[in-house]
Design a protein around this motif. Structure first.
Motif, PDB file in Angstrom:
ATOM      1  N   GLU A   1       0.836  -1.209   0.000  1.00  0.00           N
ATOM      2  CA  GLU A   1       0.000   0.000   0.000  1.00  0.00           C
ATOM      3  C   GLU A   1       0.866   1.252   0.000  1.00  0.00           C
ATOM      4  N   ARG A   2       1.919   1.258   0.788  1.00  0.00           N
ATOM      5  CA  ARG A   2       2.798   2.429   0.838  1.00  0.00           C
ATOM      6  C   ARG A   2       3.485   2.660  -0.502  1.00  0.00           C
ATOM      7  N   GLY A   6       1.191   3.975  -3.149  1.00  0.00           N
ATOM      8  CA  GLY A   6       0.977   5.412  -2.974  1.00  0.00           C
ATOM      9  C   GLY A   6       2.143   6.234  -3.490  1.00  0.00           C
ATOM     10  N   ARG A  17       2.123   6.059  -7.343  1.00  0.00           N
ATOM     11  CA  ARG A  17       1.016   6.844  -7.907  1.00  0.00           C
ATOM     12  C   ARG A  17       1.323   8.336  -7.814  1.00  0.00           C
ATOM     13  N   GLU A  18       1.837   8.755  -6.687  1.00  0.00           N
ATOM     14  CA  GLU A  18       2.164  10.170  -6.511  1.00  0.00           C
ATOM     15  C   GLU A  18       3.226  10.609  -7.504  1.00  0.00           C
ATOM     16  N   GLN A  63      -4.856   8.476  -6.684  1.00  0.00           N
ATOM     17  CA  GLN A  63      -4.464   7.741  -5.480  1.00  0.00           C
ATOM     18  C   GLN A  63      -5.355   6.532  -5.200  1.00  0.00           C
ATOM     19  N   HIS A  64      -6.600   6.567  -5.609  1.00  0.00           N
ATOM     20  CA  HIS A  64      -7.516   5.438  -5.354  1.00  0.00           C
ATOM     21  C   HIS A  64      -8.126   5.031  -6.680  1.00  0.00           C
TER      22      HIS A  64
END
Length: 189
Positions: free
Chosen positions: A173-174, A177, A180-181, A187-188
């Motif tokens: 998950e980290r 993120g 994606r950033e 983000q979702h």
């Protein structure tokens, strides 16, 4: 470690048929040793030939007969030898990590998708481990079970599996993120 040691350890809880052993592996042992049912059946045959397990035939009226296996004294002695031998450090060998390593030079989208799926799978395993651990404890809280439970080995290995899956979920998950950033992706999904 050889598969034989994982099978012997799994049989410490009582008699199992090959099918029951495969189910026991799916729930508890698979978090530290993966084996296909065919491998387990072949291993049981080899262990019986070596005298490390004994099998007995159970006649069933409405189903095919089955064989139940249990650990022999020789099998327990083999586990003692195995437990006394030095263990090698574990290592990670994961193709997804190779993809993350290369993410600066490749399209991140498929890697993000795979990380998302891995996080989902790890979260599902976390739930399974939590339910299994609660079932093993019965009505006891964890501290009481660890202090007084009849057989804590399977519980302790499942705690390791739970920790591994939680860490895998959190890391995926980290990293999802972060990627994606960096790519400007939503983000979702």
């Amino acid at each position: 470690m050889a598969l034989k040691h994982a099978v012997l350890a799994a049989l410490l809880d009582g008699e199992y048929s090959g099918y029951q052993l495969a189910k026991a592996f799916d729930v508890g042992v698979a978090n530290f040793w993966h084996a296909l049912p065919q491998q387990l059946y072949a291993e049981l045959t080899g262990l019986e030939t070596a005298g490390l397990v004994a099998g007995r035939q159970v006649v069933q009226e409405t189903r095919p007969n089955k064989r139940l296996f249990h650990v022999t004294e020789e099998g327990l002695a083999e586990l003692e030898r195995f437990a006394a031998a030095a263990s090698r450090p574990s290592f990670i060998r994961d193709d997804l990590l190779v993809k993350v390593q290369a993410v600066d030079r490749i399209d991140a989208a498929p890697v993000i998708a795979q990380l998302t799926e891995r996080a989902r799978m790890a979260a599902a395993k976390v739930e399974i481990f939590e339910q299994f651990l609660a079932r093993l404890r019965g009505g006891l809280d964890e501290a009481e079970f660890l202090a007084h439970g009849a057989r804590i080995g399977p519980y302790l290995t499942c705690l390791r599996g739970l920790g591994f899956e939680r860490e895998t979920r959190d890391w995926c998950e980290r990293i999802t993120g972060v990627l994606r950033e960096r790519s400007g992706a939503p983000q979702h999904p």
